[in-house]
Scaffold this motif. Sequence first.
Motif, PDB file in Angstrom:
ATOM      1  N   SER A 179      58.176   4.331   5.297  1.00 14.78           N
ATOM      2  CA  SER A 179      57.877   5.464   4.417  1.00 14.78           C
ATOM      3  C   SER A 179      57.335   6.635   5.219  1.00 14.78           C
ATOM      4  CB  SER A 179      56.865   5.072   3.335  1.00 14.78           C
ATOM      5  OG  SER A 179      55.613   4.767   3.916  1.00 14.78           O
ATOM      6  N   MET A 180      57.446   7.820   4.628  1.00 18.16           N
ATOM      7  CA  MET A 180      56.951   9.040   5.256  1.00 18.16           C
ATOM      8  C   MET A 180      55.427   9.084   5.182  1.00 18.16           C
ATOM      9  SD  MET A 180      57.455  12.984   3.981  1.00 18.16           S
ATOM     10  CE  MET A 180      59.238  12.976   3.990  1.00 18.16           C
ATOM     11  N   MET A 181      54.822   9.554   6.245  1.00 16.80           N
ATOM     12  CA  MET A 181      53.364   9.692   6.273  1.00 16.80           C
ATOM     13  C   MET A 181      52.969  11.038   5.656  1.00 16.80           C
ATOM     14  SD  MET A 181      50.826   9.732   9.561  1.00 16.80           S
ATOM     15  CE  MET A 181      49.062  10.008   9.373  1.00 16.80           C
ATOM     16  N   ILE A 182      52.174  10.987   4.584  1.00 17.29           N
ATOM     17  CA  ILE A 182      51.646  12.194   3.940  1.00 17.29           C
ATOM     18  C   ILE A 182      50.149  11.997   3.760  1.00 17.29           C
ATOM     19  CG2 ILE A 182      51.807  13.755   1.977  1.00 17.29           C
ATOM     20  CD1 ILE A 182      54.557  12.721   1.391  1.00 17.29           C
ATOM     21  N   ASP A 183      49.338  12.836   4.380  1.00 14.56           N
ATOM     22  CA  ASP A 183      47.888  12.669   4.275  1.00 14.56           C
ATOM     23  C   ASP A 183      47.378  13.260   2.966  1.00 14.56           C
ATOM     24  OD1 ASP A 183      46.527  15.559   5.086  1.00 14.56           O
ATOM     25  OD2 ASP A 183      48.503  15.237   5.978  1.00 14.56           O
ATOM     26  N   LEU A 184      46.136  12.974   2.663  1.00 13.74           N
ATOM     27  CA  LEU A 184      45.537  13.368   1.384  1.00 13.74           C
ATOM     28  C   LEU A 184      45.495  14.881   1.225  1.00 13.74           C
ATOM     29  CD1 LEU A 184      44.181  12.118  -1.136  1.00 13.74           C
ATOM     30  CD2 LEU A 184      41.987  12.443   0.005  1.00 13.74           C
ATOM     31  N   SER A 185      45.190  15.599   2.302  1.00 17.62           N
ATOM     32  CA  SER A 185      45.132  17.055   2.229  1.00 17.62           C
ATOM     33  C   SER A 185      46.502  17.646   1.891  1.00 17.62           C
ATOM     34  CB  SER A 185      44.639  17.622   3.573  1.00 17.62           C
ATOM     35  OG  SER A 185      44.678  19.028   3.575  1.00 17.62           O
ATOM     36  N   THR A 186      47.556  17.086   2.464  1.00 15.53           N
ATOM     37  CA  THR A 186      48.911  17.564   2.172  1.00 15.53           C
ATOM     38  C   THR A 186      49.287  17.273   0.723  1.00 15.53           C
ATOM     39  OG1 THR A 186      49.562  17.211   4.477  1.00 15.53           O
ATOM     40  CG2 THR A 186      51.329  17.370   2.849  1.00 15.53           C
ATOM     41  N   MET A 187      48.919  16.094   0.235  1.00 14.27           N
ATOM     42  CA  MET A 187      49.201  15.760  -1.168  1.00 14.27           C
ATOM     43  C   MET A 187      48.572  16.784  -2.111  1.00 14.27           C
ATOM     44  SD  MET A 187      48.450  11.665  -1.143  1.00 14.27           S
ATOM     45  CE  MET A 187      49.174  10.583   0.086  1.00 14.27           C
ATOM     46  N   ALA A 188      47.323  17.143  -1.818  1.00 13.79           N
ATOM     47  CA  ALA A 188      46.633  18.097  -2.685  1.00 13.79           C
ATOM     48  C   ALA A 188      47.202  19.498  -2.532  1.00 13.79           C
ATOM     49  CB  ALA A 188      45.130  18.090  -2.373  1.00 13.79           C
ATOM     50  N   SER A 189      47.464  19.919  -1.290  1.00 11.52           N
ATOM     51  CA  SER A 189      47.938  21.283  -1.045  1.00 11.52           C
ATOM     52  C   SER A 189      49.297  21.539  -1.676  1.00 11.52           C
ATOM     53  CB  SER A 189      48.009  21.549   0.463  1.00 11.52           C
ATOM     54  OG  SER A 189      46.738  21.407   1.062  1.00 11.52           O
ATOM     55  N   LEU A 190      50.184  20.553  -1.624  1.00 14.93           N
ATOM     56  CA  LEU A 190      51.523  20.709  -2.175  1.00 14.93           C
ATOM     57  C   LEU A 190      51.587  20.373  -3.654  1.00 14.93           C
ATOM     58  CD1 LEU A 190      53.699  19.192   0.713  1.00 14.93           C
ATOM     59  CD2 LEU A 190      53.206  21.591   0.230  1.00 14.93           C
ATOM     60  N   GLU A 191      50.461  19.948  -4.244  1.00 14.33           N
ATOM     61  CA  GLU A 191      50.403  19.604  -5.667  1.00 14.33           C
ATOM     62  C   GLU A 191      51.456  18.537  -6.007  1.00 14.33           C
ATOM     63  OE1 GLU A 191      48.777  23.534  -7.901  1.00 14.33           O
ATOM     64  OE2 GLU A 191      50.849  23.673  -7.197  1.00 14.33           O
ATOM     65  N   LEU A 192      51.440  17.463  -5.220  1.00 16.10           N
ATOM     66  CA  LEU A 192      52.419  16.393  -5.446  1.00 16.10           C
ATOM     67  C   LEU A 192      52.137  15.628  -6.729  1.00 16.10           C
ATOM     68  CD1 LEU A 192      52.917  14.889  -1.862  1.00 16.10           C
ATOM     69  CD2 LEU A 192      54.124  16.765  -2.982  1.00 16.10           C
ATOM     70  N   ILE A 193      50.869  15.356  -6.998  1.00 16.31           N
ATOM     71  CA  ILE A 193      50.503  14.534  -8.148  1.00 16.31           C
ATOM     72  C   ILE A 193      49.688  15.308  -9.166  1.00 16.31           C
ATOM     73  CG2 ILE A 193      49.275  12.438  -8.867  1.00 16.31           C
ATOM     74  CD1 ILE A 193      51.827  11.899  -7.366  1.00 16.31           C
ATOM     75  N   GLN A 194      48.950  16.298  -8.721  1.00 20.10           N
ATOM     76  CA  GLN A 194      48.022  16.990  -9.616  1.00 20.10           C
ATOM     77  C   GLN A 194      48.021  18.483  -9.325  1.00 20.10           C
ATOM     78  OE1 GLN A 194      43.475  16.586  -9.343  1.00 20.10           O
ATOM     79  NE2 GLN A 194      44.001  15.135 -10.940  1.00 20.10           N
ATOM     80  N   ASN A 195      47.986  19.271 -10.395  1.00 21.47           N
ATOM     81  CA  ASN A 195      47.909  20.712 -10.260  1.00 21.47           C
ATOM     82  C   ASN A 195      46.520  21.116  -9.778  1.00 21.47           C
ATOM     83  OD1 ASN A 195      47.281  23.552 -11.635  1.00 21.47           O
ATOM     84  ND2 ASN A 195      49.487  23.388 -11.321  1.00 21.47           N
ATOM     85  N   LEU A 196      46.460  22.071  -8.851  1.00 22.61           N
ATOM     86  CA  LEU A 196      45.174  22.450  -8.267  1.00 22.61           C
ATOM     87  C   LEU A 196      44.274  23.170  -9.252  1.00 22.61           C
ATOM     88  CD1 LEU A 196      46.250  23.677  -4.711  1.00 22.61           C
ATOM     89  CD2 LEU A 196      45.048  21.578  -5.286  1.00 22.61           C
ATOM     90  N   GLN A 197      44.854  23.960 -10.155  1.00 27.96           N
ATOM     91  CA  GLN A 197      44.039  24.727 -11.101  1.00 27.96           C
ATOM     92  C   GLN A 197      43.661  23.914 -12.333  1.00 27.96           C
ATOM     93  OE1 GLN A 197      46.683  26.327  -9.444  1.00 27.96           O
ATOM     94  NE2 GLN A 197      45.100  27.252  -8.165  1.00 27.96           N
ATOM     95  N   ASN A 198      44.564  23.071 -12.805  1.00 30.13           N
ATOM     96  CA  ASN A 198      44.322  22.303 -14.019  1.00 30.13           C
ATOM     97  C   ASN A 198      44.760  20.866 -13.787  1.00 30.13           C
ATOM     98  OD1 ASN A 198      44.016  21.261 -16.573  1.00 30.13           O
ATOM     99  ND2 ASN A 198      45.477  22.631 -17.563  1.00 30.13           N
TER     100      ASN A 198
END
Length: 758
Positions: free
Chosen positions: A74-93
Amino acid sequence: MTSLDRNYWSELNGQDYVQRLAFPDDLEVLKLSIAGSYFATCCFSAVLKHIDISMGLTFAPQTLRIKFEPSEGSMMIDLSTMASLELIQNLQNAKSRECLFGLLNQTMTPMGARFLRSNVLQPSIDAEKIKKRHEAVAELTSKGDMLFAIRSALKSFVDADRVLAALVVISARQDFHFMEQSANHVLMLKKFVDSIKPIWEALTGAGSEELQMIRQLCEPTRYVNIENLIKYCINEDVSCSTKPLELRSQRAGVNSFLDVARQAYKELNDDVNAYFNELKEQFELNLDLKFEHARQYYLRFPMADLESPGTLPVSFINAYQKNKYLECQTLDLIKMNQKLKDAHSEVITLSDSTIQELIQQVRSQIHQLFKISESVATLDMLAAFAHLTTACISGDYTRPELSTDSLMIKSGRHPIRAKLMSTTSEKFIPNDVYATPQNRFHIITGANMSGKSTYIRSIALMSIMAQIGCFVPAEYASFPLSHELFARVSTDDNLEANVSTFASEMREIAFIIRNISHTSLVIIDELGRGTSTTDGLAIAIAIAETLINSKAYVWFVTHFRDLPRILADRAGVSNLHLSVDISKDYAKMTMRYKILEGYEEEKFYGLALARVIGLPPDVLDTATRVSKALHERNEAKKRNSRATAAARRTKLILNLREQLVQARASVLLGGSRNDGSPGSRSSEEGVSAEALRDWLKKLQVEFLVRLRAIEVDAEATAAQANKTGEEMSDLFEGEDGAEKLTERDFFEAGDVTLEKNG
């Protein structure tokens, strides 16, 4: 298997072990790596505790090389990247669906949603698996009837993962609650088994390998034994229900005493309904009969039906108001509830032996059901991708190709932003992406709000979509398999780690540099903004050089105008910018949101944006005059400064050294180059002393001519630089004869280094 006490599985202890045992150089990177990795940190703690207890070994501080790696394949994606790209959760809401998972989550089952989420966080790097998924999505997209039949069949599924997990766990406390839950799980198991055949039928005629494999796993012969066991214990017409009253009435078992108990339970329910009808006629209220697990049966009616709060019938007890309704019971109803509870307990007790025997028999064959559950989750995810592709109104989705070394996108769109804009009158402007091994590092410049961040984020999001098997929003797309994805786009302070904006971005960059490889995809937005301009530019240049040498695909957004000019001649570097139209008087800005070749020329974007927003005119006039003067001074300084001339001479000398080193290597190896150097000849011909002497003379003359050109250019522009410096001084002359502000005072206040004579 070696058992270990549960309290040794501690995230806090794992972090302490990392802090104490890791190499000092790796510590900050490890802290960033394990952030959010709860289970990995707990397992690390348990392993070290096991070594301590069973072997009696303790490691010395700062002596272990600890490295965090992603799941295999699998591809390595760190926690900061997950948050910055809004993979699972929107940053504002946090509750908003405006994230990648929210966009893709068109699934119909809980298993499919969980499977999709795990794939978004850990995209596959298996090319064959990805291609099979693409083929399946393409088939479902082209066969609308099959897609509709599959999604209709998926609607009836219960949470199979939860049911199967509950059946394989044997509780140490087998009390009444356990027996009741076992009965519920058997009913849910029956519904799961009954839902498999429609999937098998819906996949009839599937041509892709992935869909054929799913259909084969769902074949009735694979679970017929479990189906027969369930039919023997549970009536055919019994089904699982989410309503507690219906669920209680549908219990399993084959026993004559159980039939009597079940009949008694049914008659008691009938008595309750008859009693309810009597109360309704007697009091002429809009009564409702409700059931809850804790209170059993109770009555409810609107408060508006009472003439006054004190007119409640005497027989109604345990009354309390809930919103606009009044809930209560009667003494007779309480007695009936107790009888129902006793009858229900008798039903559960009598049926428990049969249920436990059924569960035991199912456990021996449950591995087939686990495979079916996983295949249904995969099918649900693929059907969701196909549904998104066919239902998208913001533009066409296309099947991406998997290449070995090129990343090319034609008319690509940010998937989330494009969907949001599809509901408005605005139209999303698509852009192209072109990256090859000879063109891997991209520096992107442009005005604020011109779309730089959206552009680089769309590349990362489309790469993830391609590697989980989904189509991408573009006319054409080709992606190499990225093994790591890094994104440095956030500018917030990290309060939890007690670090500033600059410290936070340096930690993230250190993590990227230590983990980057030629298979990485990196996007960086505005590096170095958290410190001074001079230091920020220096750090940005140094990091850019390291990223260029890594051979990774990098998109580097910056506002440092000197960065693209400095790196323009580096191999593999491409300069891009987002176009903006600005009127001559800087009163109007039009964002084109279009990526173009080359770096942006100086257009005083900040001043134009400030004018559009509406700063006071006198402030804008002063800022404009100072900005233009600074710009002219800097340009003159670039043309004439001793530092620039020295840098050009240094570069010329380094180029000479490189040519001599390469020529020596070519002579020694008898090279086969074609650039005119001595090594141009084949190894069979060799290199004569005369040819070598002629080439060195030619190189010497060329070097001296270029060196003299640098000196002449510096001398020719000296007068212009001095003139610009004098005009700059006039800007700071006091209008009323006050003492004028010196250039040195002004520039030292602005952290700008002065050069003598401009």
